[in-house]
Design a protein around this motif. Structure first.
Motif, short mmCIF file in Angstrom:
data_model
loop_
_atom_site.label_atom_id
_atom_site.label_comp_id
_atom_site.label_asym_id
_atom_site.label_seq_id
_atom_site.Cartn_x
_atom_site.Cartn_y
_atom_site.Cartn_z
N GLU A 1 0.85 -1.18 0.00
CA GLU A 1 0.00 0.00 0.00
C GLU A 1 0.89 1.24 0.00
O GLU A 1 2.00 1.23 0.52
N ALA A 2 0.39 2.31 -0.63
CA ALA A 2 1.20 3.53 -0.71
C ALA A 2 0.27 4.73 -0.83
O ALA A 2 -0.88 4.62 -1.27
N TYR A 3 0.77 5.89 -0.44
CA TYR A 3 0.08 7.15 -0.63
C TYR A 3 0.70 7.86 -1.83
O TYR A 3 1.89 7.78 -2.06
N LYS B 1 -5.69 8.45 1.93
CA LYS B 1 -6.00 7.04 2.12
C LYS B 1 -5.03 6.19 1.30
O LYS B 1 -4.67 6.55 0.18
N PRO B 2 -4.63 5.02 1.86
CA PRO B 2 -3.71 4.18 1.10
C PRO B 2 -4.40 3.51 -0.07
O PRO B 2 -5.57 3.14 -0.01
N ASP C 1 6.06 -1.71 8.70
CA ASP C 1 6.66 -0.49 9.25
C ASP C 1 8.06 -0.69 9.82
O ASP C 1 8.99 0.03 9.46
N ASP D 1 5.46 5.39 1.97
CA ASP D 1 4.34 4.45 1.82
C ASP D 1 3.20 4.80 2.77
O ASP D 1 2.03 4.77 2.40
N ASP D 2 3.53 5.10 4.03
CA ASP D 2 2.51 5.46 5.01
C ASP D 2 3.14 6.42 6.03
O ASP D 2 3.86 6.00 6.93
N ARG E 1 3.50 6.01 9.94
CA ARG E 1 4.53 5.20 10.58
C ARG E 1 5.51 6.06 11.37
O ARG E 1 6.14 5.56 12.30
N VAL F 1 -2.29 12.52 6.24
CA VAL F 1 -2.98 11.44 6.92
C VAL F 1 -4.24 11.99 7.58
O VAL F 1 -4.24 13.11 8.12
N ARG G 1 -6.92 8.88 11.90
CA ARG G 1 -5.78 7.97 12.06
C ARG G 1 -4.71 8.58 12.96
O ARG G 1 -4.10 7.89 13.78
#
Length: 479
Positions: free
Chosen positions: A108-110, A116-117, A133, A175-176, A179, A212, A216
């Protein structure tokens, strides 16, 4: 938490012991998925926690099966099945005491603007682990057979209590971005040291946290605050600049020091108050209390806005309690906390200075009653916050404040026993007021009720006859 590294032999022993508890779940799932030609592995947090001897009831698995295939395989075995996470490749179920989530291998990636991923299914366990992570969360136990898969050195990092990313930190946080906050949370939860390369990437990429969603960010902040050592995680958020984007009121407390104007370091004071509030949670039942911890964290956020230097070199923060309550409400609403949580924390921030009007015990019983009435169902938390807010190093002053608050609590307890203080009401209810005054529902009844409540607060309980006489006297003055 201990900073001593763990021994690999200790990690292995704990893992074997914890895995015995999982056998009713892992053995059958392993057989079912293998028989259908699919891979499945226990993954991430449960593997890490098994190695730490702190396994919870929530189990995460990763599999080569699609969500539809997973759903077919667990039906008939699980006690309940749900697919609320299907869009993210996850099927949930319950088996006895265990809550199970099984997720298809994925990445998954932004993108630069997304909140949202974008979920994409993967095709191998190693690739799935690589996108996780931290290395301590990038371990898996393949089933059946319980073969440890640790391609990124998670066991060694866990033994050395170190947080690293499987690939480069920059790639992981791209990616997120959440993290980055998770690094601070795991540091607070587990007492782990964050690798310097990870800290550097958090600092360089801090602004990316803004893509984000607030929900979250809030959830991650809550987990950090409820951890055994929240101050450790909060310091990392401030040092890396993440706090500037998710909780800017906290770094703002590090007021500029002026050699000609000496005053307490509000940032360090706040962190000490939080630590002391955590230490007083046995008064609230012993479990981590989010409202109490948030109140300790936010109680002085009004000081930067209200700071004034006087000619004699002193500094004042007049009305920082009121200003702080407004700032607290605005920040917690932006983070999507519930209305009840926002109201409770803002109330505590606004009332945290009230005790200091008590002096050496000069309050009348009326003032004590009002203190309790205004605190309402937050009284015990207000006790905790007020006591935690004493961070003076002057032992004599600290002991005097403690004794004074002990005295206030003793008076509250005595009045509560005598007068049912927690539920103060006028000595006549609305129906009785209407009967005495000979009126129907309306504004006059509310005004009479408030008058009787003020009398109750000032003078304590009255008999019904005394209350009727007082009401008639009040009505007479109004013609």
């Amino acid at each position: 938490m201990s900073e001593e590294p763990l021994l690999i032999s200790d990690v292995q022993a704990r893992t074997v012991r914890e895995l015995r508890r999982l056998a009713p779940v892992t053995d059958e799932l392993g057989r079912r998925f293998a028989a259908a030609g699919h891979e499945i592995a226990l993954v991430g947090g449960p593997v890490r926690d098994a190695m730490l001897g702190r396994l919870q009831q929530d189990l995460d698995f990763t599999t080569s099966a699609t969500p539809a295939q997973t759903e077919r395989l667990v039906k008939g075995w699980a006690d309940a099945v749900w697919d609320i996470g299907r869009a993210f490749g996850t099927i949930g179920c319950r088996k006895g005491e265990w809550q199970v989530e099984i997720t298809t291998y994925r990445s998954e990636a932004y993108d630069a603007e997304s909140r949202k991923p974008a979920v994409q299914y993967g095709d191998s366990l190693v690739a799935d682990l690589e996108r996780r992570d931290f290395t301590v969360n990038a371990m898996a136990l393949s089933l059946p057979g319980e073969q440890l898969e640790d391609p990124f050195g998670g066991v060694v990092d866990l033994a050395e209590k170190r947080l690293r990313t499987p690939g480069t930190p920059e790639s992981s946080f791209s990616d997120d971005p959440l993290r980055m906050m998770r690094a601070a949370r795991f540091s607070a939860q587990l007492g782990f040291t964050v690798d310097p390369a990870v800290v550097a990437a958090m600092t360089d990429m801090a602004e990316r946290i803004t893509i984000v969603s607030a929900e979250r960010v809030r959830d991650e902040l809550v987990k950090l605050l409820l951890s055994p050592d929240p101050v450790r995680g909060l310091r990392l958020l401030v040092e890396t600049g993440l706090a500037e984007h998710v909780l800017p009121e906290l770094p703002a407390l590090a007021l500029e020091r002026d050699e000609h104007h000496r005053h307490k370091d509000v940032y360090e004071h706040t962190l000490t108050v939080l630590e002391q509030a955590v230490g007083l949670e046995d008064r609230l039942g012993g479990a981590p209390d989010l409202v109490s911890r948030l109140a300790a964290l936010m109680h002085d956020v009004g000081k930067p806005r209200t700071r004034r230097f006087l000619d004699d070199g002193s500094v004042t923060f007049h009305h920082h309690d009121v200003v702080g309550a407004k700032l607290t409400r605005k920040r917690l609403q932006a983070l999507r906390f519930s209305r009840d949580q926002v109201d409770a924390v803002a109330q505590l921030v606004e009332q945290h200075l009230r005790f200091h009007g008590y002096g050496s015990g000069e309050w009348t019983d009326s003032a004590v009653r009002r203190y309790v009435r205004d605190a309402g169902d937050q009284l015990e938390r207000l006790h905790v916050l007020t006591r935690a807010d004493c961070t003076t190093r002057n032992r004599r002053k600290a002991e005097r404040l403690r004794r004074t608050y002990d005295d206030l609590e003793t008076r509250i307890a005595r009045l509560a026993e005598e007068e049912e203080l927690a539920s103060i009401r006028p000595d006549l209810d609305g129906n009785q007021i209407m009967e005495v005054l000979g009126v129907g529902p309306g504004r006059e009844v509310g005004e009479a009720y408030r008058h009787l409540l003020e009398l109750r607060l000032d003078h304590g309980p009255m008999s019904e006859a005394e209350a009727v006489a007082a009401l008639r006297a009040w009505a007479g003055t109004r013609g």
